[in-house]
Write a protein that holds these residues in place. Structure first.
Motif, PDB file in Angstrom:
ATOM      1  N   GLY A  27       0.812  -1.205   0.000  1.00 11.08           N
ATOM      2  CA  GLY A  27       0.000   0.000   0.000  1.00 11.08           C
ATOM      3  C   GLY A  27       0.842   1.250   0.000  1.00 11.08           C
ATOM      4  O   GLY A  27       2.062   1.211  -0.182  1.00 11.08           O
ATOM      5  N   TRP A  58      -6.572   7.959  -5.914  1.00  5.24           N
ATOM      6  CA  TRP A  58      -5.558   7.040  -6.429  1.00  5.24           C
ATOM      7  C   TRP A  58      -4.250   7.295  -5.702  1.00  5.24           C
ATOM      8  O   TRP A  58      -3.805   8.430  -5.583  1.00  5.24           O
ATOM      9  N   GLU A 114      -7.601   0.060 -12.363  1.00  5.76           N
ATOM     10  CA  GLU A 114      -7.055   0.373 -11.059  1.00  5.76           C
ATOM     11  C   GLU A 114      -7.072  -0.867 -10.187  1.00  5.76           C
ATOM     12  O   GLU A 114      -7.843  -1.799 -10.416  1.00  5.76           O
ATOM     13  N   GLU A 115      -6.224  -0.860  -9.193  1.00  5.99           N
ATOM     14  CA  GLU A 115      -6.256  -1.904  -8.183  1.00  5.99           C
ATOM     15  C   GLU A 115      -7.051  -1.356  -7.018  1.00  5.99           C
ATOM     16  O   GLU A 115      -6.655  -0.401  -6.368  1.00  5.99           O
ATOM     17  N   ARG A 116      -8.184  -1.937  -6.751  1.00  5.32           N
ATOM     18  CA  ARG A 116      -9.045  -1.434  -5.681  1.00  5.32           C
ATOM     19  C   ARG A 116      -8.462  -1.841  -4.332  1.00  5.32           C
ATOM     20  O   ARG A 116      -7.951  -2.949  -4.178  1.00  5.32           O
ATOM     21  N   ALA A 117      -8.578  -0.941  -3.375  1.00  3.61           N
ATOM     22  CA  ALA A 117      -8.048  -1.229  -2.047  1.00  3.61           C
ATOM     23  C   ALA A 117      -8.714  -2.482  -1.503  1.00  3.61           C
ATOM     24  O   ALA A 117      -9.933  -2.578  -1.451  1.00  3.61           O
ATOM     25  N   PRO A 172      -6.397  -6.501  -8.814  1.00  7.84           N
ATOM     26  CA  PRO A 172      -6.264  -5.507  -9.876  1.00  7.84           C
ATOM     27  C   PRO A 172      -7.163  -5.830 -11.053  1.00  7.84           C
ATOM     28  O   PRO A 172      -7.445  -6.985 -11.341  1.00  7.84           O
ATOM     29  N   ARG A 200       2.355   1.118  -9.310  1.00  6.71           N
ATOM     30  CA  ARG A 200       1.057   0.467  -9.428  1.00  6.71           C
ATOM     31  C   ARG A 200       0.019   1.321  -8.699  1.00  6.71           C
ATOM     32  O   ARG A 200       0.060   1.478  -7.475  1.00  6.71           O
ATOM     33  N   THR A 219      -3.325   2.328  -6.920  1.00 10.90           N
ATOM     34  CA  THR A 219      -4.380   1.689  -6.130  1.00 10.90           C
ATOM     35  C   THR A 219      -5.521   2.683  -5.977  1.00 10.90           C
ATOM     36  O   THR A 219      -5.301   3.843  -5.611  1.00 10.90           O
ATOM     37  N   TYR A 229      -8.964   3.999  -4.236  1.00  8.93           N
ATOM     38  CA  TYR A 229      -9.808   3.981  -3.042  1.00  8.93           C
ATOM     39  C   TYR A 229     -11.098   4.711  -3.402  1.00  8.93           C
ATOM     40  O   TYR A 229     -11.122   5.940  -3.478  1.00  8.93           O
TER      41      TYR A 229
END
Length: 438
Positions: free
Chosen positions: A62, A201, A254-257, A261, A297, A299, A301
């Motif tokens: 994170g 992001w 996007e990679e969600r929290a 991904p 990368r 992430t 939110y």
């Protein structure tokens, strides 16, 4: 001890009596910052604790988190030195998209250390010493069995966490610290997270190759596209994030929290370049340049809130952190409130009769925490830091006055005095008024 077969029930082993109130067996759902801090404090006090984490390993990935003085005080009470993990900040500056200074706050007047820490460093520090006897990974919570209520309807029976595959984890107390999409909260209240229509992001901490990397200033650039934040977090690294006021048309990229991904990892980068590419501030250009880094990368939110219930638990089950009061990251308070919750919970279970009546101790924890968390939740929904205001108005506010406003806000939500009071200052022989009245 390992989780037993799905048809069996996991029951915690007995340990020594905790300070003052006797031992309580606790299952904490979620091995994030709040869950690990709660487990560390409760374990230190002599309670039998197991943390259940659905991921195959404790997530030390994170971005970075900003810790206000209350949180750094709570961490100090847990023997975690936040300043050794990250970078202490001395100023917070707001600038226009072209880099013009608008407002400057002196963080040295915040009432204690303000520190930016890579989340992974903080998770590792809290998990240190949390051996296999304390944290169980690969244990996904699917629900909650609260047990029969007593005559007063206050949860006399021991609750159990229901696990994927049919297992159970039973204890005197269950703490849902499993984030904004908490399974424990869903079992207690059933209400879902309400999207605000905005997304944040974050990039992992990376070096920009500029003077920002080893600085001590939190920088916020605010414009019509949203907000860009840049924070040094130690070791030549900076935390960069973009707040966008609308949800992207497509969910890809996007990679969600807390999730997996999506496909097409370049899509959000294209969106951010389109929205923020016209900003002429050198820091804005340096931030966008990081999107070309192979380690960058993004992430996502998705910003959401829900009502802070009162009480937010029931019987012998309670909530902590985002599971109780998810807040958008606009005020950088999510981690701070989770840490203060963890300390308040430990203090409540230190009360003289906590072991005899865990439900009453949990309601005392919720009552003590509610005013603070409700204030932060409401203020975060208004997102004051990201509002576009006339530049002439911002320049007209004296920096000293803005610093005083920040100090007043922190006194109510997360300053060192609050953190020390929440942690309970575990001095031998001392009792607070609440403890004496318990």
């Amino acid at each position: 001890m390992p989780l037993r077969a799905p048809s069996r029930t996991m029951v915690l082993g007995r340990r020594r009596a905790a300070e003052g109130g006797g031992q309580v067996e606790v299952v904490v759902v979620g091995a994030g910052v709040g869950g690990l801090a709660a487990a560390r404090g409760l374990h230190r006090d002599g309670h039998a604790v197991v943390v259940l984490e659905e991921a195959p390993a404790v997530r030390a990935s994170g971005g970075a988190v900003t810790l206000w003085p209350g949180a750094t005080a709570v961490l100090a009470d847990l023997d975690v030195d936040a300043e050794r993990l990250g970078r202490r900040l001395t100023r917070m500056e707001r600038r226009s998209p072209d880099g013009r200074p608008l407002l400057s706050l002196d963080l040295r007047a915040a009432g204690g250390a303000v520190v930016t820490v890579p989340r992974g460093h903080l998770v590792d520090a809290l998990a240190e010493g949390a051996t296999g006897s304390l944290v169980r990974t690969g244990a996904r919570c699917t629900g909650l069995a609260e047990g029969a209520e007593d005559e007063d309807g206050d949860g006399g029976a021991r609750p159990a966490v229901l696990l994927e595959g049919g297992g159970r984890a039973e204890a005197d107390v269950v703490v849902g610290a499993d984030g904004a999409r908490s399974a424990v909260r869903a079992a207690l209240h059933g209400d879902a997270l309400r999207p605000t229509g905005a997304t944040t992001w974050q990039l992992p901490p990376l070096p920009t190759g500029t003077a920002l990397d080893d600085g001590d200033t939190c920088l916020l650039l605010v414009g019509r596209a949203g907000m860009l934040g840049v924070n040094p977090c130690g070791d030549g690294l900076v935390q960069v994030w973009w707040d966008v006021r609308r949800t992207p048309a497509s969910g890809a990229g996007e990679e969600r929290a807390g999730g997996a991904p999506h496909d097409d990892p370049e899509e959000p980068a294209r969106l951010l370049r389109r929205l923020f590419g016209g900003w002429r501030a050198p820091e804005a250009r340096a931030a966008l340049a990081l999107l070309d880094d192979p380690r960058a990368r993004l992430t996502a939110y998705e910003r959401g809130t829900y009502r802070v219930h009162r009480p937010w638990g029931r019987g012998r089950a309670t909530l902590l952190g985002d599971a109780a009061h998810a807040v958008p990251p606009a005020l950088a308070q999510g981690t701070n409130q989770a840490l203060e919750d963890a300390a308040a919970l430990a203090r409540a279970l230190r009360r003289p009769r906590a072991a005899a009546d865990p439900a009453a101790a949990l309601r005392a924890y919720e009552r003590a925490s509610h005013p603070r968390t409700a204030l932060v939740s409401e203020a975060s929904r208004r997102e004051p830091t990201g509002r576009v205001l006339p530049e002439a108005l911002l320049r007209a506010v004296p920096d000293r006055a803005a610093t005083a406003l920040l100090r007043g806000w922190l006194r109510a939500t997360s300053d060192r005095t609050t953190g020390q009071r929440t942690a309970g200052q575990r001095t031998a022989g001392r009792r607070t008024a609440d403890d004496r009245a318990a």
